[in-house]
Design a protein around this motif. Structure first.
Motif, PDB file in Angstrom:
ATOM      1  N   ASN A  42       0.801  -1.214   0.000  1.00  0.00           N
ATOM      2  CA  ASN A  42       0.000   0.000   0.000  1.00  0.00           C
ATOM      3  C   ASN A  42       0.839   1.272   0.000  1.00  0.00           C
ATOM      4  N   ASN A  43       2.150   1.128   0.224  1.00  0.00           N
ATOM      5  CA  ASN A  43       2.999   2.312   0.346  1.00  0.00           C
ATOM      6  C   ASN A  43       3.630   2.741  -0.974  1.00  0.00           C
ATOM      7  N   ILE A  44       3.365   2.040  -2.063  1.00  0.00           N
ATOM      8  CA  ILE A  44       3.911   2.397  -3.366  1.00  0.00           C
ATOM      9  C   ILE A  44       2.913   3.286  -4.108  1.00  0.00           C
ATOM     10  N   LYS A  45       3.391   4.461  -4.509  1.00  0.00           N
ATOM     11  CA  LYS A  45       2.528   5.416  -5.190  1.00  0.00           C
ATOM     12  C   LYS A  45       2.845   5.426  -6.677  1.00  0.00           C
ATOM     13  N   ILE A  46       1.809   5.275  -7.500  1.00  0.00           N
ATOM     14  CA  ILE A  46       1.960   5.242  -8.952  1.00  0.00           C
ATOM     15  C   ILE A  46       1.245   6.444  -9.557  1.00  0.00           C
ATOM     16  N   SER A  47       2.002   7.247 -10.307  1.00  0.00           N
ATOM     17  CA  SER A  47       1.439   8.417 -10.973  1.00  0.00           C
ATOM     18  C   SER A  47       1.362   8.186 -12.479  1.00  0.00           C
ATOM     19  N   VAL A  48       0.269   8.629 -13.073  1.00  0.00           N
ATOM     20  CA  VAL A  48       0.135   8.657 -14.526  1.00  0.00           C
ATOM     21  C   VAL A  48       0.009  10.115 -14.938  1.00  0.00           C
ATOM     22  N   ILE A  49       0.908  10.549 -15.841  1.00  0.00           N
ATOM     23  CA  ILE A  49       0.906  11.925 -16.319  1.00  0.00           C
ATOM     24  C   ILE A  49       0.488  11.939 -17.788  1.00  0.00           C
ATOM     25  N   MET A  50      -0.626  12.598 -18.074  1.00  0.00           N
ATOM     26  CA  MET A  50      -1.102  12.718 -19.449  1.00  0.00           C
ATOM     27  C   MET A  50      -1.155  14.187 -19.844  1.00  0.00           C
ATOM     28  N   CYS A  51      -0.666  14.485 -21.041  1.00  0.00           N
ATOM     29  CA  CYS A  51      -0.769  15.836 -21.590  1.00  0.00           C
ATOM     30  C   CYS A  51      -1.717  15.811 -22.785  1.00  0.00           C
ATOM     31  N   THR A  52      -2.600  16.795 -22.848  1.00  0.00           N
ATOM     32  CA  THR A  52      -3.607  16.803 -23.891  1.00  0.00           C
ATOM     33  C   THR A  52      -3.613  18.130 -24.646  1.00  0.00           C
ATOM     34  N   TYR A  53      -4.027  18.034 -25.897  1.00  0.00           N
ATOM     35  CA  TYR A  53      -4.275  19.231 -26.713  1.00  0.00           C
ATOM     36  C   TYR A  53      -5.138  18.827 -27.908  1.00  0.00           C
TER      37      TYR A  53
END
Length: 341
Positions: free
Chosen positions: A6-17
């Motif tokens: 539970n201590n692992i943080k996963i980020s998803v970064i999306m850029c849109t245009y």
């Protein structure tokens, strides 16, 4: 089996245009992952279509509170948008995400497990399928074979000379990458400018630090269409052979020089052999620029000492293409009454 606590943080970064046509399918593929991300951050670069409205409605109706969208105050362009987005996330693992692809539903789980299994991995790239604007798979060599016949999920280390994305586009696309926080913490040390791309930076830096690995697993359906940023913004530069080629060479040199300045701040001693190779590549790019500025045959002959780089990255034919382009440019300048020494 997942290696996650539970201590692992996963980020998803999306850029849109202006991605209204395909964004819904990408959002669905994120929502339905077998291992859900801790956060999904979307950064819109002042879209003029319905992209923002579609995303806001999707988040309100389908996504958890950890999903969010940020709208830039002004249009930055895709390079700066991605850099600012990456600096704003703090996940232990960060996934780079484009707006028009479709993620395979086990992407986060497979790649995160691989990252956690090997502490030496700073950046993990993967394979991809190609699809067209109608989601139809595009045959590409043997890449459409099943997992068992081609995609064996093996992880291998990649060297700097396999990357150097700016002079040779390998099959390591930004939308297939996942990075550890340790790599992302170096980002503020680099001078972000118009020449940088987030994926090229990540790939080359991870290789310099002995931390780029690749997994033979297709993590996404990569969409090929006329609106791809990398195609629409760089293709015209590459294909114009005469005067524009000099601009493209300077673009490459500026990127490598800026990247090398950041590497020296970190610690160039981490991988002396690869750093020296990078220095030599910068010299190679500078010599090609001089050739197009002076358009003389001795300059072309002097490039023979870099013939191994032609073979590795550009192909032997490019050495002779440089000659043809040089002679053509020389003829053009004479025709325009420009003095050529």
């Amino acid at each position: 089996m997942s290696r996650f606590g539970n201590n692992i943080k996963i980020s998803v970064i999306m850029c849109t245009y202006c991605g209204e046509k395909y964004i819904k399918k990408q959002l669905d593929s994120l929502k339905n992952q077998t291992l859900s991300p801790t956060e999904v951050k979307i950064y819109d670069d002042r879209s003029t279509d319905n992209t923002v409205e579609i995303i806001k409605k999707y988040i309100a109706e389908n996504a958890p509170d950890s999903w969010s969208i940020f709208i830039n105050k002004e249009n930055k362009g895709w390079r700066l948008n991605f850099y600012d987005a990456l600096k704003d996330c703090d996940g232990d693992i960060v996934f780079f995400c484009d707006q028009d692809d479709i993620w395979h539903l086990d992407k986060i789980e497979v790649m995160s497990n691989a990252l956690l299994a090997n502490p030496d991995i700073l950046l993990l790239s993967s394979e991809k399928y190609l699809i067209d604007s109608n989601d139809k798979k595009i045959p590409r060599y043997r890449k459409l074979k099943s997992y068992g016949k081609y995609y064996d999920f093996k992880v291998r280390k990649c060297l700097l000379y396999e990357n150097l994305q700016v002079i040779h586009w390998e099959n390591y696309l930004g939308c297939t990458l996942a990075a550890k926080k340790k790599l992302m913490q170096y980002l503020p040390l680099f001078q972000v400018n118009e020449y940088f791309s987030h994926d090229g930076w990540a790939l080359n830096l991870a290789a310099i630090l002995d931390g780029h690995y690749h997994i033979t697993y297709p993590s996404i359906d990569y969409r090929i269409h006329e609106s791809n940023s990398s195609i629409s913004k760089s293709g015209s530069i590459i294909t114009n052979v005469k005067l524009e080629k000099g601009k493209w060479l300077r673009f490459q040199s500026n990127y490598l020089t800026s990247f090398f300045d950041g590497v020296k701040i970190i610690d160039g001693k981490k991988n002396v052999k690869e750093v020296k190779r990078l220095e030599r590549t910068i010299q190679f790019m500078d010599e090609r620029i001089k050739l197009f500025e002076k358009t003389n045959l001795p300059g072309w002959i002097s490039l023979l000492k870099y013939f191994d780089l032609y073979i590795k990255y550009l192909g032997i034919d490019q050495y002779f293409i440089d000659l043809v382009d040089t002679l053509s440019l020389r003829k053009l300048l004479k025709k325009e009454n420009v003095i050529v020494k």
